[in-house]
Design an enzyme around this catalytic site. Structure first.
Site, PDB file in Angstrom:
ATOM      1  CB  ILE A   1     130.305  63.085  93.873  1.00 43.64           C
ATOM      2  CG1 ILE A   1     128.247  62.977  93.792  1.00 43.64           C
ATOM      3  CG2 ILE A   1     130.954  63.462  94.183  1.00 43.64           C
ATOM      4  CD1 ILE A   1     127.636  63.765  93.886  1.00 43.64           C
ATOM      5  N   GLY A  24     135.434  59.467  89.930  1.00 46.35           N
ATOM      6  CA  GLY A  24     134.222  60.374  90.448  1.00 46.35           C
ATOM      7  C   GLY A  24     133.361  59.309  90.219  1.00 46.35           C
ATOM      8  CE  LYS A  25     130.816  54.304  91.084  1.00 51.55           C
ATOM      9  NZ  LYS A  25     131.608  53.180  91.545  1.00 51.55           N
ATOM     10  N   GLY A  26     128.330  58.808  89.508  1.00 49.97           N
ATOM     11  CA  GLY A  26     127.381  59.650  89.695  1.00 49.97           C
ATOM     12  C   GLY A  26     126.440  58.540  89.283  1.00 49.97           C
TER      13      GLY A  26
END
Ligand code: GLU
Length: 446
Positions: A85, A130-132
């Protein structure tokens, strides 16, 4: 408002061979996202954020979902679901960790990516949020399977990550070794340009041998301890002889415990996914860390008294350090806690009703975006070192980190005093003001 910022949802679905990994998303991650959105609304009101910026920041710019197959060691094929994301990149490349956990969900990653936008803006480092992650249980995978999952995930993300575009890092269930596999996969698949050594900065939190930074592994914990030290100084309190409970004994929890122990704080209680243990004499934090490295959890550590979750939360201590997952402290837990301070090593460990209760009881909170920002701050130092082909010594990294943490701590305290708001709202408000400066000057394309 017109849709002026592209909102891209990319679903890259590869061959479905086995759907064993899919499970319906529980409400927990939706609730997490709602909590983060609620915090955003509060701080947006405090700084009177213009509507168009509020609208832009209310959703991530890109939501990438990939399903990718992995050849397992028993000969079967398993399909994994991964997310990245990209919440916002107005201040710089998207930045944030990758989480490998059986409960990893889209809404959870959206919430965590939003938190990263705040964290980087607050620390004034030129990164976005962001992150995922991958929905999987890394403990249930062999080393080879873990490497295959990491590499196939990186391959599936393709050019959605990049050293000047989106830079992953470790988070829950990932580590330096896995970051090196991501770097290697990226450099081998990104075409000729990807082979240049400067491309190693596609990911941070790497091992020292493969381009990582001195001090990165313990950076989140070190940053938290700087904040806690400043808080104690404000209260005229010495850390020597104080006690702490630590929830989670992974990277953040174990390093925080070890650094605090060195400063004279006795770690009297520890918890992880296997249970809760107390030791009124104080744990030997290094020996416990060795035990966790060897056995994967605190379970079976000899010098400890096993207690229930409620007994753990209600044990009297000076500090409570949540360093595990989100949503751990609700009103119920907040009522049990007998501490003076909650210092958030995890992202969003305190739920809104927990925060209200802690406030009513006069228990201070050092909010996640401040307290655990040391990790991404040293990630930034790693990225700068890689780009300049430099290696800084530990002293240089530690001096810079200490200065950055203490300066930001003071800014948050000052804002919260001037505006009579919570530390969390102050931290978010400062982040939004930083973002607003740039939106005000750049405006919106076209
Ligand atoms: N996963 C860490 C965090 O939540 C570190 C992120 C990074 O270094 O990019 O802040």
């Amino acid at each position: 408002m017109q849709e002026c910022v592209p909102f891209v949802v990319i679903h890259v679905t590869m061959v479905a061979m086995d759907s064993r990994t899919s499970a319906p998303p529980p409400d927990e991650s939706r609730y997490f996202l709602q909590c983060v959105q609620g915090q955003f609304e509060r701080s947006a009101r405090i700084v009177s954020l213009p509507d168009h910026i509020r609208t832009i920041l209310s959703q991530p710019k890109n939501e990438i979902i990939v399903n990718f197959p992995v050849h397992m060691e028993d000969g079967s094929y398993k399909l994994f679901k991964g997310y990245r994301i990209q919440h916002n990149n107005i201040l710089g490349p998207y930045k944030g960790g990758l989480r490998f956990h059986p409960d990893t969900r889209l809404d959870e990653c959206k919430a965590l990516a939003t938190i990263m936008t705040y964290k980087c803006a607050l620390m004034d480092i030129p990164f976005g949020g962001g992150k995922g992650g991958v929905r999987c249980d890394p403990r249930a995978l062999t080393e080879t399977e873990l490497m295959r999952v990491t590499r196939r995930f990186t391959h599936a993300l393709g050019n959605n990550i990049g050293p000047d575009y989106d830079i992953p890092a470790p988070d829950v269930g990932t580590n330096g070794k896995m970051m090196v596999w991501i770097m290697d996969t990226y450099m081998n698949t990104a075409g000729h340009a990807g082979r240049s050594s400067a491309q190693a900065r596609v990911v941070t939190g790497k091992t020292l041998e493969c381009g990582g930074s001195q001090g990165r592994e313990k950076a989140t914990a070190q940053g938290l301890v700087h904040c806690l030290t400043e808080w104690a100084r404000d209260k005229g309190m010495s850390l020597e002889g104080k006690t702490a409970l630590v929830q989670g004994y992974g990277n953040v929890g174990s390093h925080t415990a070890m650094i605090l122990a060195r400063l004279g704080v006795s770690i009297v209680g520890v918890a992880d996914h296997t249970g809760h243990v107390l030791n009124p004499e104080g744990f030997n934090t290094h020996r416990l860390a060795d035990h966790v490295k060897k056995h994967g959890s605190i379970e079976g550590y000899s010098k400890s008294q096993v207690v229930t979750r409620d007994e753990f939360f209600s044990y009297k201590a000076d500090f409570f350090i949540p360093a595990a997952l989100q949503n751990q402290i609700g009103a119920r837990e907040a009522k049990l806690l007998q501490v003076k301070l909650v210092a958030e090593g995890a992202n969003n460990p305190t739920m809104p009703d927990g925060e209200d209760e802690l406030e009513a009881r006069g228990i201070d909170i050092l909010p996640d975006v401040l307290a655990n920002a040391g990790g991404v701050t040293v990630s930034y130092y790693e990225w700068v070192q890689n780009g300049r082909h430099e290696t800084w010594d530990l002293e240089e990294v530690e001096t810079r980190l200490e200065k950055a943490m203490k300066r930001t701590y003071q800014r948050v305290v000052d804002f919260s005093r001037e505006n009579k708001c919570r530390m969390r709202d102050a931290a978010h408000a400062l982040a939004l003001l930083r973002l607003k400066q740039v939106y005000d000057q750049r405006r919106i394309f076209p």
